[in-house]
Write a protein that holds these residues in place. Structure first.
Motif, mmCIF file in Angstrom:
data_model
loop_
_atom_site.group_PDB
_atom_site.id
_atom_site.type_symbol
_atom_site.label_atom_id
_atom_site.label_comp_id
_atom_site.label_asym_id
_atom_site.label_seq_id
_atom_site.Cartn_x
_atom_site.Cartn_y
_atom_site.Cartn_z
ATOM 1 N N ARG A 1 3.619 -6.675 2.025
ATOM 2 C CA ARG A 1 2.366 -6.013 1.676
ATOM 3 C C ARG A 1 2.614 -4.883 0.681
ATOM 4 O O ARG A 1 3.613 -4.158 0.766
ATOM 5 C CB ARG A 1 1.670 -5.464 2.929
ATOM 6 N N HIS B 1 10.710 -1.764 2.132
ATOM 7 C CA HIS B 1 10.519 -3.158 2.535
ATOM 8 C C HIS B 1 10.437 -4.108 1.339
ATOM 9 O O HIS B 1 10.486 -5.325 1.529
ATOM 10 C CB HIS B 1 9.262 -3.296 3.392
ATOM 11 N N SER C 1 6.043 -15.280 15.988
ATOM 12 C CA SER C 1 5.328 -14.244 16.742
ATOM 13 C C SER C 1 4.182 -14.813 17.577
ATOM 14 O O SER C 1 3.980 -14.404 18.723
ATOM 15 C CB SER C 1 4.811 -13.161 15.801
ATOM 16 N N HIS D 1 5.284 1.377 11.497
ATOM 17 C CA HIS D 1 5.358 1.808 10.098
ATOM 18 C C HIS D 1 5.105 3.308 9.968
ATOM 19 O O HIS D 1 5.647 3.960 9.073
ATOM 20 C CB HIS D 1 4.345 1.038 9.253
ATOM 21 N N ASP E 1 5.715 -7.693 15.107
ATOM 22 C CA ASP E 1 6.684 -8.308 14.200
ATOM 23 C C ASP E 1 6.575 -7.676 12.808
ATOM 24 O O ASP E 1 5.946 -8.248 11.910
ATOM 25 C CB ASP E 1 6.437 -9.819 14.121
ATOM 26 N N GLY E 2 7.189 -6.506 12.644
ATOM 27 C CA GLY E 2 7.116 -5.839 11.353
ATOM 28 C C GLY E 2 8.420 -5.208 10.900
ATOM 29 O O GLY E 2 8.550 -4.789 9.761
ATOM 30 N N GLY F 1 2.879 -1.269 2.078
ATOM 31 C CA GLY F 1 3.856 -1.043 3.131
ATOM 32 C C GLY F 1 4.922 -0.054 2.708
ATOM 33 O O GLY F 1 4.931 0.433 1.566
ATOM 34 N N GLU G 1 1.014 -1.193 19.785
ATOM 35 C CA GLU G 1 0.870 -1.678 18.412
ATOM 36 C C GLU G 1 -0.582 -2.108 18.153
ATOM 37 O O GLU G 1 -1.163 -1.790 17.099
ATOM 38 C CB GLU G 1 1.806 -2.861 18.168
ATOM 39 N N LEU H 1 1.512 -8.270 15.655
ATOM 40 C CA LEU H 1 1.532 -6.927 15.077
ATOM 41 C C LEU H 1 2.883 -6.250 15.279
ATOM 42 O O LEU H 1 3.301 -5.429 14.460
ATOM 43 C CB LEU H 1 0.422 -6.077 15.697
#
Length: 322
Positions: free
Chosen positions: A39, A46, A232, A288, A173-174, A42, A262, A171
């Motif tokens: 994204r 990343h 996920s 994040h 899984d970031g 983000g 999350e 959510l």
């Protein structure tokens, strides 16, 4: 051979299957250019992950299936958990496939994903209610000798559990290894819960533990592969299915507290922004926000592991009672 032995065998089989599969399939994912979409808004760090292949959840599901199928004979509870996990994984696969082939952040549209999740949830309920162990009663945390019977409301509640668990896992899984490690700890809890309750779901829980531990060897920082929505959604489906089979969905508020946090962080962020046009957190999901505040990715992951481990210990006390 006692029941815990079967769980240990399932852990080992799934673990070995994954450490064999990952080195074989990761290069294929790279060649197919199935890179993770990152994204734009983000964390800056990343961006370098864009070339890391996604859809690694395929390996999680395959190794989970290989280990589980050995123990599914005369085990309808295992069958329904296996099918449900794979079905949610298929929705995630479609979502990932659209993302990587169209090179965009959106795969399936939100309503399409929701419809698919509801269909699978209803299928789970219809399949499970044909089994002798079907029950609409739920074990109450810290009062295991007491139950609450949802009766006709149970199907709606079960759908809510599936939606909450799958979206919570998605959510989470970031970050490298975050969702896999957190869910592995949750699966360990349910493995011991199944043992305590003498449930036939025990080896399936073991298969999930082994599969995730094997995947973590390649998904931990710096990740060589991401699980994607394929993984996920499958994990969320597994967690919800085994919790319902064991009559323990209320325990998810405790042991799956990271999923809950999350999800709440996103709900709060969106709701607050609509009301004030400002952000409540620096970024959501909340992992994040920790990164933007200066925490290294590995520290955030370790912190969430510790929270989950302590929550699972609390869940054990909740199962055993005062």
């Amino acid at each position: 051979m006692n029941s815990m032995n079967t769980a240990v065998y399932a852990v080992l089989i799934a673990f070995v299957a994954n450490i064999v599969l990952c080195p074989m399939l990761i290069p294929s994912l790279v060649k197919l250019k199935l890179g993770q979409f990152i994204r734009d808004d983000g964390p800056a760090g990343h961006k370098k992950k864009a070339a890391t292949p996604t859809m690694g959840g395929i390996m999680i599901i395959i190794s989970f299936l290989l280990a589980s199928l050995i123990f599914m004979r005369d085990n309808p509870e295992a069958v329904v958990i296996i099918l449900t996990t794979a079905a949610f994984g298929f929705i995630g696969f479609l979502d990932d496939f659209i993302k990587v082939t169209k090179r965009r952040s959106m795969g399936l549209r939100a309503y399409q994903k929701l419809i698919g999740q509801i269909i699978i949830s209803v299928g789970f309920i219809l399949f499970w209610r044909t089994m002798p162990g079907y029950s609409t009663e739920l074990i109450i945390p810290f009062f295991p000798d007491m139950t609450i019977d949802l009766g006709f409301f149970f199907p709606v509640f079960a759908c809510f559990i599936f939606l909450g668990s799958t979206n919570g896992a998605n959510l989470t899984d970031g970050l490298d290894g975050l969702a896999a490690g957190v869910t592995a700890l949750i699966a360990v809890f349910f493995m011991f819960a199944a043992w305590i309750l003498d449930s036939p779901a025990l080896p399936v829980a073991g298969a999930a533990v082994g599969s995730l531990l094997g995947f973590l060897l390649f998904n931990s920082h710096p990740a060589k592969v991401f699980m994607g929505d394929t993984g996920s959604l499958a994990l969320g489906g597994f967690v919800a299915a085994i919790a319902l089979i064991l009559q323990m969905p209320l325990f998810l508020v405790i042991v799956a507290v990271i999923y809950v946090i999350e999800s709440l962080s996103v709900i709060i962020q969106v709701g607050y922004f609509k009301l004030t046009r400002q952000r409540f957190f620096k970024m959501a999901p909340i992992h994040h926000a920790f990164e933007i505040s200066g925490w290294p990715e590995t520290k955030v992951v370790a912190f969430f592991y510790v929270i989950t481990a302590m929550a699972c210990l609390l869940g054990y006390l909740a199962l055993m009672g005062f």
